[in-house]
Write a protein that holds these residues in place. Structure first.
Motif, PDB file in Angstrom:
ATOM      1  N   ASP A 187      20.270 -18.000 -19.726  1.00 48.35           N
ATOM      2  CA  ASP A 187      19.697 -17.102 -20.727  1.00 48.35           C
ATOM      3  C   ASP A 187      18.587 -16.247 -20.110  1.00 48.35           C
ATOM      4  O   ASP A 187      18.473 -15.050 -20.400  1.00 48.35           O
ATOM      5  CB  ASP A 187      19.143 -17.907 -21.907  1.00 48.35           C
ATOM      6  CG  ASP A 187      20.242 -18.579 -22.711  1.00 48.35           C
ATOM      7  OD1 ASP A 187      21.383 -18.077 -22.676  1.00 48.35           O
ATOM      8  OD2 ASP A 187      19.972 -19.605 -23.359  1.00 48.35           O
ATOM      9  N   LYS A 188      17.769 -16.869 -19.261  1.00 49.71           N
ATOM     10  CA  LYS A 188      16.703 -16.117 -18.594  1.00 49.71           C
ATOM     11  C   LYS A 188      17.292 -15.049 -17.667  1.00 49.71           C
ATOM     12  O   LYS A 188      16.777 -13.927 -17.599  1.00 49.71           O
ATOM     13  CB  LYS A 188      15.817 -17.071 -17.794  1.00 49.71           C
ATOM     14  CG  LYS A 188      14.970 -18.002 -18.652  1.00 49.71           C
ATOM     15  CD  LYS A 188      14.132 -18.937 -17.781  1.00 49.71           C
ATOM     16  CE  LYS A 188      13.285 -19.870 -18.625  1.00 49.71           C
ATOM     17  NZ  LYS A 188      12.498 -20.814 -17.780  1.00 49.71           N
ATOM     18  N   ASP A 190      20.201 -13.569 -17.974  1.00 46.98           N
ATOM     19  CA  ASP A 190      20.784 -12.505 -18.786  1.00 46.98           C
ATOM     20  C   ASP A 190      19.702 -11.585 -19.346  1.00 46.98           C
ATOM     21  O   ASP A 190      19.840 -10.351 -19.335  1.00 46.98           O
ATOM     22  CB  ASP A 190      21.598 -13.124 -19.929  1.00 46.98           C
ATOM     23  CG  ASP A 190      22.288 -12.063 -20.778  1.00 46.98           C
ATOM     24  OD1 ASP A 190      23.139 -11.334 -20.236  1.00 46.98           O
ATOM     25  OD2 ASP A 190      21.969 -11.963 -21.981  1.00 46.98           O
ATOM     26  N   ALA A 191      18.598 -12.181 -19.820  1.00 48.58           N
ATOM     27  CA  ALA A 191      17.503 -11.378 -20.360  1.00 48.58           C
ATOM     28  C   ALA A 191      16.896 -10.483 -19.288  1.00 48.58           C
ATOM     29  O   ALA A 191      16.590  -9.305 -19.537  1.00 48.58           O
ATOM     30  CB  ALA A 191      16.440 -12.290 -20.964  1.00 48.58           C
ATOM     31  N   ALA A 192      16.722 -11.038 -18.078  1.00 47.70           N
ATOM     32  CA  ALA A 192      16.154 -10.252 -16.980  1.00 47.70           C
ATOM     33  C   ALA A 192      17.095  -9.122 -16.572  1.00 47.70           C
ATOM     34  O   ALA A 192      16.646  -8.003 -16.266  1.00 47.70           O
ATOM     35  CB  ALA A 192      15.869 -11.162 -15.789  1.00 47.70           C
ATOM     36  N   ARG A 194      19.295  -7.595 -18.502  1.00 48.38           N
ATOM     37  CA  ARG A 194      19.256  -6.567 -19.559  1.00 48.38           C
ATOM     38  C   ARG A 194      17.991  -5.711 -19.438  1.00 48.38           C
ATOM     39  O   ARG A 194      18.036  -4.486 -19.638  1.00 48.38           O
ATOM     40  CB  ARG A 194      19.331  -7.229 -20.930  1.00 48.38           C
ATOM     41  CG  ARG A 194      20.683  -7.859 -21.236  1.00 48.38           C
ATOM     42  CD  ARG A 194      20.703  -8.526 -22.603  1.00 48.38           C
ATOM     43  NE  ARG A 194      21.960  -9.195 -22.853  1.00 48.38           N
ATOM     44  CZ  ARG A 194      23.055  -8.589 -23.328  1.00 48.38           C
ATOM     45  NH1 ARG A 194      23.004  -7.291 -23.612  1.00 48.38           N
ATOM     46  NH2 ARG A 194      24.163  -9.258 -23.517  1.00 48.38           N
ATOM     47  N   LYS A 195      16.891  -6.350 -19.114  1.00 46.68           N
ATOM     48  CA  LYS A 195      15.642  -5.614 -18.944  1.00 46.68           C
ATOM     49  C   LYS A 195      15.746  -4.637 -17.776  1.00 46.68           C
ATOM     50  O   LYS A 195      15.283  -3.488 -17.862  1.00 46.68           O
ATOM     51  CB  LYS A 195      14.494  -6.600 -18.706  1.00 46.68           C
ATOM     52  CG  LYS A 195      13.141  -5.937 -18.546  1.00 46.68           C
ATOM     53  CD  LYS A 195      12.048  -6.978 -18.339  1.00 46.68           C
ATOM     54  CE  LYS A 195      10.686  -6.319 -18.141  1.00 46.68           C
ATOM     55  NZ  LYS A 195       9.620  -7.341 -17.916  1.00 46.68           N
TER      56      LYS A 195
END
Length: 287
Positions: A187-188, A190-192, A194-195
């Motif tokens: 999840d981390k 994927d979030a990074a 996307r950012k």
């Protein structure tokens, strides 16, 4: 057989595989030095656990942690160092920010090197071993996961060289290879990613629209295993009298090992198909 009064260092101990490994080793009777970047009150309340603050990317911090552990274990040394701390950087390599790419190697490759350098005297004293938590991408590089693939391939090379260097002291160097695991690390990542894409040139991002949609679907469909299964394999690697060089955690990881020996063209075709990239379209945007 439990190993009372034997000490093990585990990096990246705050959550996921690291926390599961700490719990499993404590249950076996080990004293566990749980290395974390910041304070962790829950770990500190666990019997048999001694929290060590350490950023694996900082050689000075690693050396200070090694001095502290040395003072506590005295002449007994360490039974094992488990290099578990890791991160995942993913996305089209063209769009990965340089700082993210540097941190990928700093944590996943240089971190284990710094930790091993600093703690080897304690491993010699304890007739211990090095356990590096690797990944199947060490054997087969995956599209849009070039940074994690390259960092784990480098860790594999480091482990193979170190195994021969330390043979005179009979210090095994072991790789534990988890597959996709149900932890927050994905999840981390994927979030990074996307950012990073949100901050990138939108015309360049558009080039990969079809690629990323298909890749996302493939990743969403992958099955994940429990962190406890990886922890159990780490315990096996720590305790085995005649340890193997590699411990694949699951059947899918063993498939990667076999795929690594396939002809390059066939391997690329299979990877392309597995990630839904067959017939992928080049997106619009900047050339």
């Amino acid at each position: 057989m439990a190993m009372e009064n034997r000490a093990v260092l585990v990096t990246g101990a705050a959550g996921g595989i690291g926390r599961a490994a700490v719990d499993a080793l404590v249950a076996r009777g080990y004293t566990v030095y749980a290395a974390v970047r910041g304070e962790d009150a829950s770990l500190g309340r666990t019997a048999g656990v001694r929290v060590v603050t350490m950023d694996v990317t900082d050689p000075g911090a690693v050396a200070s942690a090694a001095e502290r552990v040395h003072d506590e274990v005295r002449g007994h040394g360490l039974h094992a160092v488990v290099n578990n701390a890791g991160i995942i950087v993913q996305g089209p390599l063209e769009l990965v920010p340089p700082d993210d790419l540097r941190r990928q190697f700093a944590v996943n490759t240089l971190g284990p090197a710094f930790v091993t350098q600093a703690f080897l005297p304690l491993l010699r004293a304890g007739r211990g071993r090095v356990v590096n938590v690797s990944a199947p991408t060490a054997h087969v590089a995956l599209p849009f996961m070039a940074p994690i693939s390259a960092s784990k391939a480098a860790l594999r090379a480091l482990s193979d060289a170190l195994r021969v260097e330390l043979a005179a002291w009979r210090i095994p160097v072991i790789a534990v290879e988890p597959g996709a695991t149900a932890t927050a690390i994905f999840d981390k990542a994927d979030a990074a990613a996307r950012k990073a894409l949100a901050a990138a040139d939108p015309h360049r991002v558009a080039l990969y629209d079809d690629h990323l949609e298909r890749f996302g679907k493939a990743i969403a469909n992958q099955k994940t295993g429990p962190a406890e299964a990886v922890a159990a394999t780490i315990v096996t690697a720590v305790e085995a009298r005649d340890p193997k060089r590699r411990y694949p955690v699951s059947a899918d990881v063993r498939v990667y090992g076999m795929l690594a020996h396939a002809p390059a063209g066939l391997r690329e075709q299979l990877v392309t198909r597995a990630f839904g990239l067959r017939g992928v379209r080049a997106g619009g945007g900047a050339p």
